[in-house]
Motif scaffolding. Structure first.
Motif, PDB file in Angstrom:
ATOM      1  N   MET A   1       0.827  -1.208   0.000  1.00 66.54           N
ATOM      2  CA  MET A   1       0.000   0.000   0.000  1.00 66.54           C
ATOM      3  C   MET A   1       0.864   1.263   0.000  1.00 66.54           C
ATOM      4  O   MET A   1       0.563   2.222  -0.708  1.00 66.54           O
ATOM      5  N   VAL A   2       1.950   1.268   0.766  1.00 65.01           N
ATOM      6  CA  VAL A   2       2.862   2.414   0.785  1.00 65.01           C
ATOM      7  C   VAL A   2       3.458   2.628  -0.611  1.00 65.01           C
ATOM      8  O   VAL A   2       3.524   3.761  -1.112  1.00 65.01           O
ATOM      9  N   GLY A   3       3.872   1.549  -1.259  1.00 66.71           N
ATOM     10  CA  GLY A   3       4.433   1.646  -2.603  1.00 66.71           C
ATOM     11  C   GLY A   3       3.444   2.192  -3.611  1.00 66.71           C
ATOM     12  O   GLY A   3       3.793   3.047  -4.439  1.00 66.71           O
ATOM     13  N   ILE A   4       2.206   1.744  -3.543  1.00 60.48           N
ATOM     14  CA  ILE A   4       1.177   2.219  -4.480  1.00 60.48           C
ATOM     15  C   ILE A   4       0.881   3.698  -4.247  1.00 60.48           C
ATOM     16  O   ILE A   4       0.765   4.482  -5.195  1.00 60.48           O
ATOM     17  N   VAL A   5       0.779   4.094  -2.983  1.00 64.47           N
ATOM     18  CA  VAL A   5       0.523   5.505  -2.672  1.00 64.47           C
ATOM     19  C   VAL A   5       1.670   6.378  -3.179  1.00 64.47           C
ATOM     20  O   VAL A   5       1.440   7.445  -3.774  1.00 64.47           O
ATOM     21  N   LEU A   6       2.909   5.937  -2.973  1.00 61.03           N
ATOM     22  CA  LEU A   6       4.059   6.698  -3.477  1.00 61.03           C
ATOM     23  C   LEU A   6       4.018   6.799  -5.001  1.00 61.03           C
ATOM     24  O   LEU A   6       4.337   7.862  -5.565  1.00 61.03           O
ATOM     25  N   ASP A   7       3.628   5.722  -5.682  1.00 57.79           N
ATOM     26  CA  ASP A   7       3.535   5.762  -7.139  1.00 57.79           C
ATOM     27  C   ASP A   7       2.484   6.765  -7.616  1.00 57.79           C
ATOM     28  O   ASP A   7       2.718   7.520  -8.564  1.00 57.79           O
ATOM     29  N   VAL A   8       1.338   6.790  -6.955  1.00 65.13           N
ATOM     30  CA  VAL A   8       0.266   7.710  -7.355  1.00 65.13           C
ATOM     31  C   VAL A   8       0.687   9.161  -7.101  1.00 65.13           C
ATOM     32  O   VAL A   8       0.524  10.029  -7.975  1.00 65.13           O
ATOM     33  N   ILE A   9       1.240   9.430  -5.922  1.00 65.45           N
ATOM     34  CA  ILE A   9       1.693  10.788  -5.614  1.00 65.45           C
ATOM     35  C   ILE A   9       2.782  11.221  -6.598  1.00 65.45           C
ATOM     36  O   ILE A   9       2.756  12.338  -7.126  1.00 65.45           O
ATOM     37  N   GLY A  10       3.726  10.338  -6.858  1.00 66.11           N
ATOM     38  CA  GLY A  10       4.793  10.648  -7.799  1.00 66.11           C
ATOM     39  C   GLY A  10       4.271  10.925  -9.192  1.00 66.11           C
ATOM     40  O   GLY A  10       4.738  11.849  -9.875  1.00 66.11           O
ATOM     41  N   ALA A  11       3.281  10.152  -9.619  1.00 70.22           N
ATOM     42  CA  ALA A  11       2.705  10.365 -10.955  1.00 70.22           C
ATOM     43  C   ALA A  11       2.021  11.729 -11.043  1.00 70.22           C
ATOM     44  O   ALA A  11       2.171  12.445 -12.039  1.00 70.22           O
ATOM     45  N   VAL A  12       1.281  12.100 -10.003  1.00 66.90           N
ATOM     46  CA  VAL A  12       0.612  13.406  -9.998  1.00 66.90           C
ATOM     47  C   VAL A  12       1.650  14.526 -10.054  1.00 66.90           C
ATOM     48  O   VAL A  12       1.524  15.466 -10.839  1.00 66.90           O
ATOM     49  N   TRP A  13       2.683  14.419  -9.227  1.00 66.48           N
ATOM     50  CA  TRP A  13       3.728  15.453  -9.221  1.00 66.48           C
ATOM     51  C   TRP A  13       4.432  15.532 -10.572  1.00 66.48           C
ATOM     52  O   TRP A  13       4.716  16.624 -11.059  1.00 66.48           O
ATOM     53  N   LEU A  14       4.721  14.370 -11.157  1.00 70.40           N
ATOM     54  CA  LEU A  14       5.377  14.350 -12.462  1.00 70.40           C
ATOM     55  C   LEU A  14       4.504  15.023 -13.515  1.00 70.40           C
ATOM     56  O   LEU A  14       4.968  15.881 -14.280  1.00 70.40           O
ATOM     57  N   LEU A  15       3.235  14.660 -13.559  1.00 65.17           N
ATOM     58  CA  LEU A  15       2.328  15.231 -14.556  1.00 65.17           C
ATOM     59  C   LEU A  15       2.109  16.726 -14.338  1.00 65.17           C
ATOM     60  O   LEU A  15       1.995  17.497 -15.303  1.00 65.17           O
ATOM     61  N   GLN A  16       2.069  17.158 -13.088  1.00 68.37           N
ATOM     62  CA  GLN A  16       1.945  18.590 -12.831  1.00 68.37           C
ATOM     63  C   GLN A  16       3.227  19.319 -13.233  1.00 68.37           C
ATOM     64  O   GLN A  16       3.175  20.413 -13.790  1.00 68.37           O
ATOM     65  N   GLY A  17       4.359  18.704 -12.945  1.00 67.54           N
ATOM     66  CA  GLY A  17       5.632  19.339 -13.270  1.00 67.54           C
ATOM     67  C   GLY A  17       5.846  19.541 -14.754  1.00 67.54           C
ATOM     68  O   GLY A  17       6.466  20.525 -15.175  1.00 67.54           O
TER      69      GLY A  17
ATOM     70  N   SER B   1      -2.239  23.794 -10.016  1.00 70.09           N
ATOM     71  CA  SER B   1      -1.624  24.043  -8.716  1.00 70.09           C
ATOM     72  C   SER B   1      -0.338  24.838  -8.910  1.00 70.09           C
ATOM     73  O   SER B   1       0.099  25.083 -10.031  1.00 70.09           O
ATOM     74  N   PHE B   2       0.280  25.198  -7.794  1.00 70.89           N
ATOM     75  CA  PHE B   2       1.537  25.931  -7.868  1.00 70.89           C
ATOM     76  C   PHE B   2       2.656  25.088  -8.463  1.00 70.89           C
ATOM     77  O   PHE B   2       3.686  25.620  -8.865  1.00 70.89           O
ATOM     78  N   MET B   3       2.454  23.763  -8.548  1.00 72.39           N
ATOM     79  CA  MET B   3       3.477  22.866  -9.086  1.00 72.39           C
ATOM     80  C   MET B   3       3.453  22.804 -10.617  1.00 72.39           C
ATOM     81  O   MET B   3       4.391  22.302 -11.228  1.00 72.39           O
ATOM     82  N   THR B   4       2.390  23.306 -11.218  1.00 77.28           N
ATOM     83  CA  THR B   4       2.221  23.210 -12.655  1.00 77.28           C
ATOM     84  C   THR B   4       3.354  23.920 -13.389  1.00 77.28           C
ATOM     85  O   THR B   4       3.639  25.092 -13.150  1.00 77.28           O
ATOM     86  N   GLY B   5       4.001  23.184 -14.279  1.00 72.73           N
ATOM     87  CA  GLY B   5       5.052  23.746 -15.108  1.00 72.73           C
ATOM     88  C   GLY B   5       6.396  23.902 -14.411  1.00 72.73           C
ATOM     89  O   GLY B   5       7.315  24.465 -14.991  1.00 72.73           O
ATOM     90  N   GLN B   6       6.535  23.406 -13.200  1.00 70.70           N
ATOM     91  CA  GLN B   6       7.789  23.513 -12.453  1.00 70.70           C
ATOM     92  C   GLN B   6       8.558  22.198 -12.587  1.00 70.70           C
ATOM     93  O   GLN B   6       8.125  21.165 -12.082  1.00 70.70           O
ATOM     94  N   MET B   7       9.701  22.232 -13.249  1.00 74.30           N
ATOM     95  CA  MET B   7      10.469  21.002 -13.493  1.00 74.30           C
ATOM     96  C   MET B   7      10.944  20.337 -12.199  1.00 74.30           C
ATOM     97  O   MET B   7      11.131  19.128 -12.161  1.00 74.30           O
ATOM     98  N   PHE B   8      11.116  21.111 -11.130  1.00 71.39           N
ATOM     99  CA  PHE B   8      11.485  20.516  -9.851  1.00 71.39           C
ATOM    100  C   PHE B   8      10.504  19.418  -9.467  1.00 71.39           C
ATOM    101  O   PHE B   8      10.889  18.349  -9.010  1.00 71.39           O
TER     102      PHE B   8
END
Length: 80
Positions: free
Chosen positions: A23-39, A46-53
């Protein structure tokens, strides 16, 4: 009941550790995917949109999530 498995609060039952890790691994994958797609500006709003960081951070979080998930699956196959 294995001695190292976490207990369910309020009961004498335990949860097999591989399920917790999975479950921890799946949650990390989902959060990472959202951050990647926002970046990379695919998932705006969100404030993360378009930020390569956040794209780089999301990719790293996804890799960690995949490693945790693989470890959980390997632990399950080794322990039954």
């Amino acid at each position: 009941m294995a001695g190292g498995d976490p207990r369910v609060p309020g009961t004498d039952r335990s949860v097999p550790l591989h399920w917790v890790l999975l479950m921890v691994g799946i949650v990390l994958d989902v959060i990472g995917a959202v951050w990647l797609l926002q970046g990379v500006n695919i998932l705006p709003g969100s404030f993360m949109t378009g930020q390569m960081f956040w794209a780089y951070t999301g990719g790293i979080v996804m890799i960690v999530g995949m490693a945790v998930t693989a470890f959980a699956m390997r632990r399950k196959s080794e322990h039954g």
